[in-house]
Design an enzyme around this catalytic site. Structure first.
Site, PDB file in Angstrom:
ATOM      1  N   GLY A  12       0.780  -1.249   0.000  1.00 17.00           N
ATOM      2  CA  GLY A  12       0.000   0.000   0.000  1.00 17.00           C
ATOM      3  C   GLY A  12       0.802   1.285   0.000  1.00 17.00           C
ATOM      4  O   GLY A  12       0.293   2.336   0.411  1.00 17.00           O
ATOM      5  N   SER A  13       2.040   1.247  -0.495  1.00 15.49           N
ATOM      6  CA  SER A  13       2.829   2.488  -0.454  1.00 15.49           C
ATOM      7  C   SER A  13       2.333   3.508  -1.484  1.00 15.49           C
ATOM      8  O   SER A  13       2.388   4.712  -1.235  1.00 15.49           O
ATOM      9  CB  SER A  13       4.329   2.203  -0.638  1.00 15.49           C
ATOM     10  OG  SER A  13       4.601   1.764  -1.940  1.00 15.49           O
ATOM     11  N   ARG A  66     -15.184 -14.321 -11.784  1.00 18.20           N
ATOM     12  CA  ARG A  66     -14.537 -13.007 -11.705  1.00 18.20           C
ATOM     13  C   ARG A  66     -15.580 -11.893 -11.810  1.00 18.20           C
ATOM     14  O   ARG A  66     -15.557 -10.906 -11.090  1.00 18.20           O
ATOM     15  CB  ARG A  66     -13.511 -12.885 -12.844  1.00 18.20           C
ATOM     16  CG  ARG A  66     -12.743 -11.579 -12.822  1.00 18.20           C
ATOM     17  CD  ARG A  66     -11.664 -11.542 -13.882  1.00 18.20           C
ATOM     18  NE  ARG A  66     -10.753 -12.658 -13.807  1.00 18.20           N
ATOM     19  CZ  ARG A  66      -9.769 -12.788 -12.925  1.00 18.20           C
ATOM     20  NH1 ARG A  66      -9.560 -11.850 -12.047  1.00 18.20           N
ATOM     21  NH2 ARG A  66      -8.992 -13.854 -12.922  1.00 18.20           N
ATOM     22  N   MET A  95      -3.676  -7.061  -6.931  1.00 21.02           N
ATOM     23  CA  MET A  95      -3.154  -8.197  -7.690  1.00 21.02           C
ATOM     24  C   MET A  95      -4.260  -9.060  -8.296  1.00 21.02           C
ATOM     25  O   MET A  95      -4.253 -10.274  -8.163  1.00 21.02           O
ATOM     26  CB  MET A  95      -2.240  -9.052  -6.780  1.00 21.02           C
ATOM     27  CG  MET A  95      -1.048  -8.291  -6.252  1.00 21.02           C
ATOM     28  SD  MET A  95      -0.011  -7.607  -7.558  1.00 21.02           S
ATOM     29  CE  MET A  95       0.803  -9.089  -8.110  1.00 21.02           C
ATOM     30  N   ARG A  96      -5.185  -8.401  -8.956  1.00 27.78           N
ATOM     31  CA  ARG A  96      -6.246  -9.152  -9.640  1.00 27.78           C
ATOM     32  C   ARG A  96      -6.511  -8.501 -10.989  1.00 27.78           C
ATOM     33  O   ARG A  96      -6.415  -7.280 -11.129  1.00 27.78           O
ATOM     34  CB  ARG A  96      -7.563  -9.078  -8.838  1.00 27.78           C
ATOM     35  CG  ARG A  96      -7.675 -10.060  -7.720  1.00 27.78           C
ATOM     36  CD  ARG A  96      -9.018  -9.884  -7.028  1.00 27.78           C
ATOM     37  NE  ARG A  96     -10.154 -10.221  -7.891  1.00 27.78           N
ATOM     38  CZ  ARG A  96     -10.599 -11.452  -8.102  1.00 27.78           C
ATOM     39  NH1 ARG A  96     -10.019 -12.474  -7.515  1.00 27.78           N
ATOM     40  NH2 ARG A  96     -11.636 -11.673  -8.881  1.00 27.78           N
ATOM     41  N   ASN A 112      -4.254   2.787 -13.127  1.00 28.05           N
ATOM     42  CA  ASN A 112      -3.323   1.816 -12.550  1.00 28.05           C
ATOM     43  C   ASN A 112      -1.909   2.356 -12.641  1.00 28.05           C
ATOM     44  O   ASN A 112      -1.616   3.192 -13.487  1.00 28.05           O
ATOM     45  CB  ASN A 112      -3.427   0.502 -13.349  1.00 28.05           C
ATOM     46  CG  ASN A 112      -2.516  -0.583 -12.808  1.00 28.05           C
ATOM     47  OD1 ASN A 112      -2.398  -0.779 -11.596  1.00 28.05           O
ATOM     48  ND2 ASN A 112      -1.841  -1.299 -13.702  1.00 28.05           N
ATOM     49  N   HIS A 114       2.048   1.030 -13.132  1.00 28.02           N
ATOM     50  CA  HIS A 114       2.828  -0.144 -13.542  1.00 28.02           C
ATOM     51  C   HIS A 114       4.323   0.188 -13.449  1.00 28.02           C
ATOM     52  O   HIS A 114       4.740   1.238 -13.937  1.00 28.02           O
ATOM     53  CB  HIS A 114       2.445  -0.523 -14.983  1.00 28.02           C
ATOM     54  CG  HIS A 114       3.140  -1.759 -15.428  1.00 28.02           C
ATOM     55  ND1 HIS A 114       2.768  -3.016 -15.011  1.00 28.02           N
ATOM     56  CD2 HIS A 114       4.230  -1.929 -16.219  1.00 28.02           C
ATOM     57  CE1 HIS A 114       3.584  -3.909 -15.539  1.00 28.02           C
ATOM     58  NE2 HIS A 114       4.483  -3.279 -16.268  1.00 28.02           N
ATOM     59  N   ASP A 150      -2.362  -4.184 -19.000  1.00 33.43           N
ATOM     60  CA  ASP A 150      -1.498  -2.988 -18.968  1.00 33.43           C
ATOM     61  C   ASP A 150      -1.441  -2.268 -20.322  1.00 33.43           C
ATOM     62  O   ASP A 150      -0.371  -1.812 -20.747  1.00 33.43           O
ATOM     63  CB  ASP A 150      -0.066  -3.358 -18.517  1.00 33.43           C
ATOM     64  CG  ASP A 150      -0.052  -4.024 -17.150  1.00 33.43           C
ATOM     65  OD1 ASP A 150      -0.840  -3.615 -16.288  1.00 33.43           O
ATOM     66  OD2 ASP A 150       0.735  -4.964 -16.952  1.00 33.43           O
ATOM     67  N   GLU A 179       7.181   6.256  -8.686  1.00 35.22           N
ATOM     68  CA  GLU A 179       5.750   5.897  -8.623  1.00 35.22           C
ATOM     69  C   GLU A 179       5.036   6.811  -7.631  1.00 35.22           C
ATOM     70  O   GLU A 179       3.947   7.322  -7.900  1.00 35.22           O
ATOM     71  CB  GLU A 179       5.576   4.439  -8.175  1.00 35.22           C
ATOM     72  CG  GLU A 179       6.077   3.415  -9.182  1.00 35.22           C
ATOM     73  CD  GLU A 179       5.798   1.987  -8.720  1.00 35.22           C
ATOM     74  OE1 GLU A 179       4.730   1.716  -8.160  1.00 35.22           O
ATOM     75  OE2 GLU A 179       6.668   1.119  -8.949  1.00 35.22           O
TER      76      GLU A 179
HETATM   77  C1  GRF Z   1       4.058  -1.210  -7.290  1.00 37.61           C
HETATM   78  O1  GRF Z   1       5.358  -1.460  -7.743  1.00 37.61           O
HETATM   79  C2  GRF Z   1       3.129  -0.983  -8.458  1.00 37.61           C
HETATM   80  O2  GRF Z   1       3.756  -0.379  -9.544  1.00 37.61           O
HETATM   81  C3  GRF Z   1       2.686  -2.371  -8.819  1.00 37.61           C
HETATM   82  O3  GRF Z   1       2.587  -3.050  -7.596  1.00 37.61           O
HETATM   83  C4  GRF Z   1       3.435  -2.432  -6.616  1.00 37.61           C
HETATM   84  C5  GRF Z   1       2.555  -2.060  -5.473  1.00 37.61           C
HETATM   85  O4  GRF Z   1       3.254  -1.535  -4.392  1.00 37.61           O
HETATM   86  N1  GRF Z   1       1.465  -2.337  -9.575  1.00 37.61           N
HETATM   87  P1  GRF Z   1       2.485  -0.817  -3.215  1.00 37.61           P
HETATM   88  O5  GRF Z   1       1.469  -1.807  -2.664  1.00 37.61           O
HETATM   89  O6  GRF Z   1       1.824   0.404  -3.755  1.00 37.61           O
HETATM   90  O7  GRF Z   1       3.529  -0.480  -2.200  1.00 37.61           O
END
Ligand code: GRF
Length: 205
Positions: A12-13, A66, A95-96, A112, A114, A150, A179
């Protein structure tokens, strides 16, 4: 004001960088809810600490399809006002793969981040992919989500130099720093209605 829903699965950063920018009044959007598909996602505690509503909708063991999962997810988002009319959904390490129905319903309202310069290195382990390929530069991309992997229109990218002694860990760290800079920036542009989508291109007004 628009309502923001952030979907996470882990650390969750990125979520934190967005929520902190909102708290500092840099982004005019209401942080309505953080939803995790995993009960033990670390980001949940961070969101709670920042005073944001959290919901867990476990995907492991979910019996339906889904599409059915996403239908329930949409009903949680809707409960918090994150609607196709008045909402923005940020995937932040969620992650889905989301269903085409969800994408269609929230067309150009799901974004999103990436950890690579798309269209290079889509999918998982992008930093490892970039290193193994021998790329001299990598980075990160904030993009709208479409029904591909993506592939949606790019909003912002940031570049990072790959050094010869970089490892997956050091490269990931450099990329993550970028990011945390560009994801809040993209949310801000969206909240201020400064992004226009034209075909597969975005125009920043
Ligand atoms: C990040 O590297 C993002 O680009 C990818 O998953 C990671 C998530 O990290 N989609 P966080 O949970 O936001 O710390």
């Amino acid at each position: 004001m628009l309502n923001l829903g952030i979907l996470i699965s882990g650390r969750g950063s990125n979520m934190e960088s967005i929520l902190k920018a909102i708290k500092k009044k840099k982004i005019p959007i209401n942080p309505a809810v953080v939803i995790s598909n995993k009960h033990d996602a670390k980001g949940l505690k961070i969101a709670e600490k920042l005073g944001v509503n959290v919901e867990v909708f476990e995907s492991k063991g979910f019996k339906g399809s889904r599409e059915e999962y996403d239908k329930e997810l949409i009903s949680i988002l809707t409960k918090y006002g994150v609607t196709p009319k008045n909402g923005l959904v940020c995937l932040a390490g969620f992650m889905r793969i989301i269903s085409p129905e969800f994408v269609k319903k929230y067309k150009n309202r799901i974004i999103n981040i990436h950890p690579a310069l798309l269209p290079s290195f889509p999918g998982l382990d992008s930093q490892k992919q970039a290193l193994e390929y021998g790329a001299k530069y990598s980075g990160c991309t904030v993009h709208f989500v479409d029904s591909g992997m993506d592939t949606g229109p790019i909003i912002i990218q940031a570049i990072v130099k790959v050094k010869e002694n970089d490892t997956e860990k050091t490269l990931s760290k450099k990329i993550l720093k970028e990011e945390h800079r560009i994801y809040p920036e993209a949310v801000n542009l969206f909240a201020r209605k400064k992004i226009r989508v034209s075909g597969r291109k975005t125009i920043i007004i």
